[in-house]
Write a protein that holds these residues in place. Structure first.
Motif, PDB file in Angstrom:
ATOM      1  N   GLY A 196       0.838  -1.184   0.000  1.00 14.39           N
ATOM      2  CA  GLY A 196       0.000   0.000   0.000  1.00 14.39           C
ATOM      3  C   GLY A 196       0.876   1.239   0.000  1.00 14.39           C
ATOM      4  O   GLY A 196       1.707   1.424   0.901  1.00 14.39           O
ATOM      5  N   MET A 197       0.738   2.090  -1.006  1.00 12.38           N
ATOM      6  CA  MET A 197       1.571   3.280  -1.137  1.00 12.38           C
ATOM      7  C   MET A 197       0.781   4.352  -1.866  1.00 12.38           C
ATOM      8  O   MET A 197      -0.396   4.159  -2.202  1.00 12.38           O
ATOM      9  N   ALA A 198       1.399   5.495  -2.106  1.00 14.18           N
ATOM     10  CA  ALA A 198       0.728   6.594  -2.798  1.00 14.18           C
ATOM     11  C   ALA A 198       1.700   7.256  -3.754  1.00 14.18           C
ATOM     12  O   ALA A 198       2.911   7.299  -3.500  1.00 14.18           O
ATOM     13  N   PHE A 199       1.172   7.752  -4.866  1.00 10.44           N
ATOM     14  CA  PHE A 199       1.940   8.573  -5.801  1.00 10.44           C
ATOM     15  C   PHE A 199       1.549  10.027  -5.558  1.00 10.44           C
ATOM     16  O   PHE A 199       0.458  10.452  -5.921  1.00 10.44           O
ATOM     17  N   HIS A 200       2.421  10.785  -4.924  1.00 11.66           N
ATOM     18  CA  HIS A 200       2.120  12.181  -4.620  1.00 11.66           C
ATOM     19  C   HIS A 200       2.603  13.131  -5.709  1.00 11.66           C
ATOM     20  O   HIS A 200       2.345  14.323  -5.654  1.00 11.66           O
ATOM     21  N   GLY A 201       3.284  12.613  -6.685  1.00  6.59           N
ATOM     22  CA  GLY A 201       3.801  13.426  -7.784  1.00  6.59           C
ATOM     23  C   GLY A 201       4.596  12.551  -8.723  1.00  6.59           C
ATOM     24  O   GLY A 201       4.551  11.320  -8.643  1.00  6.59           O
ATOM     25  N   ASP A 202       5.342  13.176  -9.623  1.00  7.91           N
ATOM     26  CA  ASP A 202       6.113  12.423 -10.597  1.00  7.91           C
ATOM     27  C   ASP A 202       7.440  11.916 -10.043  1.00  7.91           C
ATOM     28  O   ASP A 202       8.032  10.988 -10.592  1.00  7.91           O
ATOM     29  N   THR A 203       7.950  12.538  -8.986  1.00  5.42           N
ATOM     30  CA  THR A 203       9.238  12.116  -8.431  1.00  5.42           C
ATOM     31  C   THR A 203       9.059  10.831  -7.641  1.00  5.42           C
ATOM     32  O   THR A 203       8.193  10.750  -6.765  1.00  5.42           O
ATOM     33  N   PRO A 204       9.850   9.796  -7.920  1.00  3.95           N
ATOM     34  CA  PRO A 204       9.700   8.521  -7.200  1.00  3.95           C
ATOM     35  C   PRO A 204       9.911   8.686  -5.701  1.00  3.95           C
ATOM     36  O   PRO A 204      10.849   9.346  -5.248  1.00  3.95           O
ATOM     37  N   GLU A 205       9.020   8.074  -4.910  1.00  3.10           N
ATOM     38  CA  GLU A 205       9.121   8.120  -3.451  1.00  3.10           C
ATOM     39  C   GLU A 205       9.325   6.739  -2.847  1.00  3.10           C
ATOM     40  O   GLU A 205       9.757   6.624  -1.701  1.00  3.10           O
ATOM     41  N   TYR A 206       8.984   5.691  -3.610  1.00  5.45           N
ATOM     42  CA  TYR A 206       9.111   4.335  -3.109  1.00  5.45           C
ATOM     43  C   TYR A 206       9.864   3.480  -4.116  1.00  5.45           C
ATOM     44  O   TYR A 206       9.855   3.750  -5.330  1.00  5.45           O
ATOM     45  N   GLY A 207      10.495   2.441  -3.580  1.00  6.85           N
ATOM     46  CA  GLY A 207      11.218   1.530  -4.449  1.00  6.85           C
ATOM     47  C   GLY A 207      11.315   0.162  -3.822  1.00  6.85           C
ATOM     48  O   GLY A 207      10.809  -0.087  -2.716  1.00  6.85           O
TER      49      GLY A 207
END
Length: 382
Positions: free
Chosen positions: A342-353
């Motif tokens: 479970g994660m979220a995309f808050h913008g175009d910059t990668p936050e998770y990997g």
């Protein structure tokens, strides 16, 4: 407007995965618009079609062609040496050796004509001569060679689907010019073709000629009454337009071969994939209203599987890097038991990997991205 005018360097750009790509460059005058489509801005670094992208797409229609060219580089000349691009590649292998050639030769897959069909461009890596060894397009669903270049028959990218050409047939025989791919990418169309030839064999006089067909034949060209110095000055002027095209080196292409045998982790929307599994593990890194659920699976078990929190940074050369914080760890990810994140995309910059150790014992790291074009998921290796 009742005057003729020219607009230079007008560019349309589209953002994919947080990087801007030039879609077309336009030069226009009243009543006529000419578009040179698809070249990537020179500020974009190599890797727009990365090794992980290649694995994700399965190689597309160019996979067999790339496999054959890769085998030529690693095994030497053989059954694939009739492929377009093979002569230029083998010249590089013979001059530099196998390992240096794998690092100094690469490929790019992009639509350089604007017809919606991506071309395959094979050539030297930026800074290694900028030579183009081959261009392929898709014809009747199959790869078809459009251009074949080597040392004495060289092509170099000018951008926008255009190429500078330089050829040599001996001391008295030189040629240069510019050409471009047709809109459907199926053929080369010449803009200007200049060449020298023996004008009077008894006197050894050399003449200089021009046509727009690309045919090295005096009878099909106009003679230019210019000096030898002027002829080569014109050549040098055209050379100044050569542009570096970002490519993926064949040394990285090897990972697509390894992935087949040793397993690659895939990312899919959980709602589309969970019905394929009876059991799974779950980790919620984000519980906000923007949460999405992603399922990670693999055909072959991998070790030391981690979910990472990423903070982006730039290295000294302007390439994106990440500071990593481990959020989740499993000693194995297996084909029978995937992980739902479970994660979220808050913008175009990668936050998770994610990261894991593959069957070759190599640690691999990927950022998790979502396409701005169609909303599909992708893993970008870093």
């Amino acid at each position: 407007m009742q005057v003729r005018f020219i607009v230079y360097d007008m560019k349309c750009a589209v953002r994919r995965k947080g990087v801007f790509y030039e879609v077309f460059q336009m030069a226009a005058d009243i009543g006529r618009v000419r578009m040179h489509s698809g070249h990537r801005s020179s500020s974009v670094s190599a890797g727009a079609f990365s090794c992980s992208d290649f694995e994700r797409s399965g190689g597309g229609p160019y996979k067999e062609t790339l496999d054959a060219l890769y085998e030529n580089m690693t095994a030497g000349e053989g059954s694939n040496d009739q492929l377009a691009g093979s002569v230029g590649i083998m010249e590089t292998v013979n001059a530099l050796g196998r390992e240096a050639a794998l690092q100094g030769t690469g490929f790019a897959i992009e639509d350089i004509t604007g017809d919606g069909v991506p071309e395959l461009l094979v050539g030297s890596m930026p800074g290694s001569g900028e030579s183009v060894y081959a261009v392929y397009t898709i014809r009747n669903g199959m790869p078809a060679a459009v251009l074949d270049g080597w040392g004495r028959n060289g092509y170099y990218a000018l951008g926008g689907g255009r190429f500078y050409y330089h050829g040599s047939g001996g001391a008295a025989y030189s040629a240069f010019g510019t050409c471009h791919l047709s809109y459907d990418g199926s053929r080369i169309e010449w803009e200007d073709f200049y060449f020298s030839d023996i004008k009077d064999s008894s006197a050894g006089t050399i003449g200089y000629f021009h046509n727009t067909t690309g045919v090295w034949r005096k009878a099909e060209a106009e003679e230019l009454f210019i000096s030898c110095d002027r002829f080569f000055e014109m050549d040098e002027t055209l050379r100044t337009g050569i542009r570096a095209i970002g490519k993926v080196p064949f040394s990285e292409y090897a990972c697509s071969h390894e992935a087949t045998a040793n397993g690659t982790v895939q990312a899919r929307w959980a709602e589309d994939a969970l019905s394929d599994y009876g059991q799974y593990d779950e980790f919620m890194a984000d519980t906000s209203e923007y949460q999405v659920r992603i399922l990670f699976s693999t055909q072959d078990a991998v070790k030391d599987f981690k979910v990472l929190r990423l903070i982006p940074d730039l290295d000294g050369e302007g390439n994106m890097t990440f500071f990593e914080t481990e959020l989740y760890y499993a000693d194995r990810l297996t084909a029978e038991r995937p992980l739902v994140l479970g994660m979220a995309f808050h913008g175009d910059t990668p936050e998770y990997g994610i990261s894991y150790t593959d069957g070759n014992g190599r640690t691999r790291r990927f950022y998790i991205g979502m396409s701005g074009d169609d909303g599909s998921l992708f893993l970008g290796e870093f």
